[in-house]
Design an enzyme around this catalytic site. Structure first.
Site, short mmCIF file in Angstrom:
data_model
loop_
_atom_site.label_atom_id
_atom_site.label_comp_id
_atom_site.label_asym_id
_atom_site.label_seq_id
_atom_site.Cartn_x
_atom_site.Cartn_y
_atom_site.Cartn_z
CG ASP A 148 39.96 43.84 36.31
OD1 ASP A 148 39.89 44.73 36.64
OD2 ASP A 148 40.08 43.39 35.04
CG HIS A 154 44.20 40.38 37.70
ND1 HIS A 154 45.00 40.76 37.10
CD2 HIS A 154 43.09 39.97 37.26
CE1 HIS A 154 44.66 40.78 35.87
NE2 HIS A 154 43.34 40.47 35.75
CG HIS A 197 36.95 36.40 33.18
ND1 HIS A 197 37.73 35.99 32.14
CD2 HIS A 197 37.38 37.59 33.94
CE1 HIS A 197 38.68 37.03 32.15
NE2 HIS A 197 38.54 37.84 33.00
CG HIS A 231 35.92 41.89 35.35
ND1 HIS A 231 36.34 42.24 34.22
CD2 HIS A 231 36.91 40.72 35.45
CE1 HIS A 231 37.32 41.79 33.62
NE2 HIS A 231 37.79 40.76 34.44
#
Length: 261
Positions: free
Chosen positions: A69, A214, A124, A120
């Protein structure tokens, strides 16, 4: 609740930390999930069958999906080198602002090397905190940016914090995006200890698992080779998320992930 400050790299990191720290148990906000097993089973009982990408049969093989991610970042090229050397496919849920728009060549390389490129959001932001226009913007901006670089629009997205609801699902369906949660988290935002990241992943790994890591944190990429080696030794086969669901296909708007405890 935390609000991302546009244009702030530090804000991005803090947002990611706050999001991940809320844990998988908060994900989904009551929206029904489809498990990988159910996705495969539905395709097999459907007269039309499934049309998802299929490299292995995850009903017969112990599959696990490695996902990353919030990249790409400075360490993503090294990660791609590792995945190429190990012949492991992965799914990358890319963040738009300061990532896709900053590393377009890396985004192109991810796609060219056969990994799944997914969405994604742009900055965010927590989608369940936004109105319809805000949700649509967060997803559409990244869709457009990725398509401009790779020639293809993502079909998968991961909502920040795993938080979704009926409105997020409706707009995801409108944009052709299925929602993907996870079953394994190393909390790699909280440590630079690669051995600890490795331990956390290995302790949670199971068949039909979806690993969340990540590629923007310093301890993560160095942990990946030993994670791959040990899970391979345990008999796991690495697949992309679409391969995990095959012969089913991730349906736009639906939420895919592990069963809730």
């Amino acid at each position: 609740m935390f609000r991302f400050r546009p244009g702030s790299r530090r804000g991005t990191a803090v947002a990611l930390l706050a999001a991940t720290s809320l844990m998988l148990t908060l994900g989904g906000c009551g929206v029904d999930r489809v498990t990988p097993r159910d996705a495969r089973g539905k395709a097999r009982t459907d007269d039309k069958g499934g049309t998802g990408t299929r490299r292995v049969d995850c009903a017969k093989v112990k599959c696990i999906a490695l996902t990353f991610d919030a990249g790409p970042g400075k360490d993503t090229p090294r990660l791609l080198d590792i995945l190429k050397e190990k012949r492991v496919p992965a799914t990358f849920f890319l963040l738009g602002r300061n990532h896709v728009d900053r590393y377009p060549r890396v985004v192109k390389r991810i796609a060219d090397e056969g990994h799944e490129v997914a969405n994604h959001t742009w900055s965010h932001r927590i989608l369940t905190d936004l109105d319809e226009a805000g949700i649509r913007e967060e997803l559409s901006l990244t869709q457009t940016a990725v398509e401009r670089i790779t020639g293809h629009r993502p079909t998968l997205m991961r909502p920040p914090q795993g938080r979704t609801d009926d409105t997020v699902s409706e707009i995801s369906k409108e944009l052709g995006l299925a929602q993907i949660l996870w079953s394994v988290t190393a909390k790699d935002f909280s440590t630079t200890d690669s051995a600890l990241i490795r331990q956390r992943v290995l302790e949670q790994a199971q068949a039909d698992g979806i690993i969340l890591l990540h590629d923007i944190y310093d301890g993560t990429v160095p942990a990946v080779p030993s994670i791959i080696d040990e899970l391979t030794r345990r008999g796991f086969t690495f697949v992309t998320v679409p391969e995990l669901l095959a012969p089913g296909r991730a349906e736009p708007g639906a939420v895919y992930g592990p069963e809730k405890d």
